[in-house]
Scaffold this motif. Structure first.
Motif, PDB file in Angstrom:
ATOM      1  N   UNK A 116      13.932  87.305 -36.055  1.00 24.94           N
ATOM      2  CA  UNK A 116      14.066  87.586 -37.480  1.00 24.94           C
ATOM      3  C   UNK A 116      12.858  88.363 -37.978  1.00 24.94           C
ATOM      4  N   UNK A 117      11.679  88.017 -37.512  1.00 26.11           N
ATOM      5  CA  UNK A 117      10.452  88.633 -38.002  1.00 26.11           C
ATOM      6  C   UNK A 117      10.017  89.840 -37.180  1.00 26.11           C
ATOM      7  N   UNK A 118      10.725  90.155 -36.097  1.00 27.21           N
ATOM      8  CA  UNK A 118      10.319  91.269 -35.249  1.00 27.21           C
ATOM      9  C   UNK A 118      11.003  92.542 -35.719  1.00 27.21           C
ATOM     10  N   UNK A 119      10.250  93.587 -36.023  1.00 30.22           N
ATOM     11  CA  UNK A 119      10.874  94.847 -36.453  1.00 30.22           C
ATOM     12  C   UNK A 119      11.531  95.561 -35.276  1.00 30.22           C
ATOM     13  N   UNK A 120      12.567  96.319 -35.571  1.00 35.20           N
ATOM     14  CA  UNK A 120      13.243  97.135 -34.576  1.00 35.20           C
ATOM     15  C   UNK A 120      13.167  98.586 -35.022  1.00 35.20           C
ATOM     16  N   UNK A 121      13.052  99.475 -34.081  1.00 36.93           N
ATOM     17  CA  UNK A 121      12.864 100.887 -34.366  1.00 36.93           C
ATOM     18  C   UNK A 121      14.068 101.660 -33.847  1.00 36.93           C
ATOM     19  N   UNK A 122      14.609 102.547 -34.691  1.00 33.36           N
ATOM     20  CA  UNK A 122      15.673 103.418 -34.237  1.00 33.36           C
ATOM     21  C   UNK A 122      16.974 103.227 -34.975  1.00 33.36           C
ATOM     22  N   UNK A 123      17.934 104.069 -34.641  1.00 39.04           N
ATOM     23  CA  UNK A 123      19.270 104.017 -35.221  1.00 39.04           C
ATOM     24  C   UNK A 123      20.081 102.928 -34.521  1.00 39.04           C
ATOM     25  N   UNK A 124      20.711 102.012 -35.280  1.00 36.03           N
ATOM     26  CA  UNK A 124      21.491 100.944 -34.626  1.00 36.03           C
ATOM     27  C   UNK A 124      22.674 101.510 -33.847  1.00 36.03           C
ATOM     28  N   UNK A 125      22.775 101.128 -32.591  1.00 31.96           N
ATOM     29  CA  UNK A 125      23.898 101.526 -31.745  1.00 31.96           C
ATOM     30  C   UNK A 125      24.344 100.316 -30.933  1.00 31.96           C
ATOM     31  N   UNK A 126      25.642 100.124 -30.838  1.00 34.41           N
ATOM     32  CA  UNK A 126      26.193  98.983 -30.087  1.00 34.41           C
ATOM     33  C   UNK A 126      26.600  99.429 -28.689  1.00 34.41           C
ATOM     34  N   UNK A 127      26.236  98.621 -27.726  1.00 37.29           N
ATOM     35  CA  UNK A 127      26.652  98.876 -26.348  1.00 37.29           C
ATOM     36  C   UNK A 127      28.144  98.585 -26.241  1.00 37.29           C
ATOM     37  N   UNK A 132      28.171 101.034 -21.934  1.00 39.47           N
ATOM     38  CA  UNK A 132      27.593 102.365 -22.101  1.00 39.47           C
ATOM     39  C   UNK A 132      27.128 102.574 -23.531  1.00 39.47           C
ATOM     40  N   UNK A 133      26.231 103.541 -23.691  1.00 44.24           N
ATOM     41  CA  UNK A 133      25.781 104.007 -25.009  1.00 44.24           C
ATOM     42  C   UNK A 133      26.321 105.408 -25.228  1.00 44.24           C
ATOM     43  N   UNK A 134      26.903 105.625 -26.426  1.00 45.13           N
ATOM     44  CA  UNK A 134      27.428 106.946 -26.774  1.00 45.13           C
ATOM     45  C   UNK A 134      26.324 107.732 -27.465  1.00 45.13           C
TER      46      UNK A 134
END
Length: 449
Positions: A116-127, A132-134
């Motif tokens: 909850x307290x950890x930041x995430x960097x980047x555009x959200x993408x679901x596997x 695979x990642x599109x």
């Protein structure tokens, strides 16, 4: 002459006593014939109850899976992807806002420590379900089974080495975990926030009703196991439930989803394909207490839960014995984790191992007067009516005098047993004679109310 009168008076007294006993106890329910009952010491081993006290708790660590040291990417993981000048794409050189703070949206979902307290960097993408990642400008990239640094290196190689889209040595790629994949589990418990319907000897039926409890929980990856499911929904089963966990599982066989998609794309009817789809259903039993040396009936893979699994904790509604005869009519709960013998059953049903002396027997026989000693001789015959697995019933006879000294007479009570306490014929006659004599002595000495 005196000698003849004394003999006549003695014979008459015996006749009067016999007539009084016959008139007062003919058809009395407090005396029972045990001629057809099997003595407890001669009961065959197959009819004895398996002792519960010998069972020991299992190692609770067997109910959880061993998590990997780092997160392993899998389908439905939400990753934060940042590839400079590619994801997110910008028309100018200004840095976009790429900081994401995960939001807790599911009340019954608990994220891993610090998520909850950890930041995430980047555009959200679901596997995707194919793992695979599109990503733009390249074919779908396989990332399933990789760690975050390994996925970052895979993306760097695809853009800088294979496609020459980015300049080697100057690429800037950041991959982070926004939210791990979760498995939605249904936990049904009959032991949470419900009063246990214990029946008192007086027959208190006000606690007869009970209500089940069900919870839908989302367990994150590598914490989707039985121990986490129990901890989230209230802990281990209480004494009002069996010490057994049931898992009902329904899974589509491997390859069926992909095959189904290809068949639908080829123009086949979905309704017919649904009928032909193969689904594997199974039931897993996980006991929390076992006998020493007994093999566990489940494996490490069985405790790992997947989406759609149902975890069920069953209430012990059938774990009772019934009391009758001289005992107050009642339905008494049996202990879950230790044995209850016939002496303990009498203590639970009456509050005393000496029988209902001066209690129910006095009300049944009306022996006691204001100056009588009461029931001096306690009842010592116990009859147990036990239902076998075949549906047949047998009577088991127990002598309380022997049970006090002989462990072989202390039969372990089984669920559904009917425990009945009775006087032996000699005990009834002895009590009646003592009260009759005491009553006449009181009358002779002239004591009145």
């Amino acid at each position: 002459m005196l000698r003849v009168c004394h003999r006549l008076w003695g014979a008459a007294g015996k006749c009067v006593l016999a007539l009084l006993v016959a008139s007062n106890f003919a058809g009395c329910h407090c005396i029972s014939s045990a001629s057809n009952a099997v003595p407890a010491a001669r009961l065959p081993p197959e009819l004895l109850t398996k002792p519960r006290s010998a069972r020991v708790p299992i190692d609770l660590s067997l109910l959880r899976q061993q998590p990997p040291p780092v997160h392993i990417i899998g389908p439905r993981d939400i990753l934060g992807v940042y590839i400079q000048d590619v994801v997110p794409s910008v028309s100018n050189r200004q840095e976009p806002n790429i900081l994401n703070l995960p939001v807790l949206t599911q009340t019954d979902y608990y994220p891993p420590r610090g998520m909850v307290n950890s930041p995430a960097v980047g555009l959200p993408m679901e596997v995707s379900l194919e793992g695979t990642l599109a990503l733009p400008l390249i074919p779908p990239l396989k990332v399933e089974g990789l760690t975050l640094p390994e996925a970052s290196e895979q993306i760097r190689r695809a853009y800088a080495v294979d496609r020459k889209i980015l300049e080697q040595g100057r690429e800037r790629i950041l991959i982070s975990l926004i939210r791990p994949r979760v498995n939605r589990i249904l936990v049904v418990r009959d032991d949470v926030n419900n009063p246990f319907p214990v029946y008192q000897p007086q027959g208190n039926a006000s606690l007869l009703s009970r209500r089940g409890n069900g919870t839908v929980i989302d367990l994150p990856a590598f914490e989707n196991d039985v121990l986490h499911a129990l901890t989230t929904t209230g802990g281990l089963p209480g004494v009002d439930a069996y010490s057994t966990i049931w898992i009902f599982r329904s899974r589509t066989l491997p390859g069926t989803v992909d095959t189904f998609k290809r068949q639908v794309d080829s123009g086949q009817q979905p309704e017919r394909l649904f009928e032909d789809a193969k689904t594997e259903r199974s039931t897993i039993r996980i006991p929390l207490r076992v006998y020493p040396g007994e093999p566990l009936p489940f494996s490490e893979e069985d405790v790992i839960l997947e989406a759609g699994d149902v975890v069920y904790l069953e209430t012990r509604q059938s774990e009772y014995f019934f009391s009758g005869g001289l005992l107050p009519a009642g339905q008494v709960v049996l202990p879950r984790d230790y044995d209850l013998d016939v002496i303990g059953a009498l203590a639970l049903a009456t509050g005393s191992t000496g029988g209902p002396a001066g209690g129910v027997s006095a009300a049944a026989f009306n022996f006691k007067g204001p100056y009588n000693p009461g029931d001096v001789i306690p009842p010592t015959r116990v009859l147990i009516l036990r239902t076998l697995a075949t549906g047949e019933q047998i009577q088991i006879r127990i002598d309380l005098k022997k049970a006090m000294h002989d462990p072989g007479e202390r039969l372990i009570i089984a669920p559904g047993d009917v425990v009945m306490l009775y006087y032996k014929p000699g005990e009834v006659i002895g009590n009646y004679a003592l009260n009759f004599v005491t009553f006449n002595v009181a009358a002779i000495v002239g004591i009145s109310e």
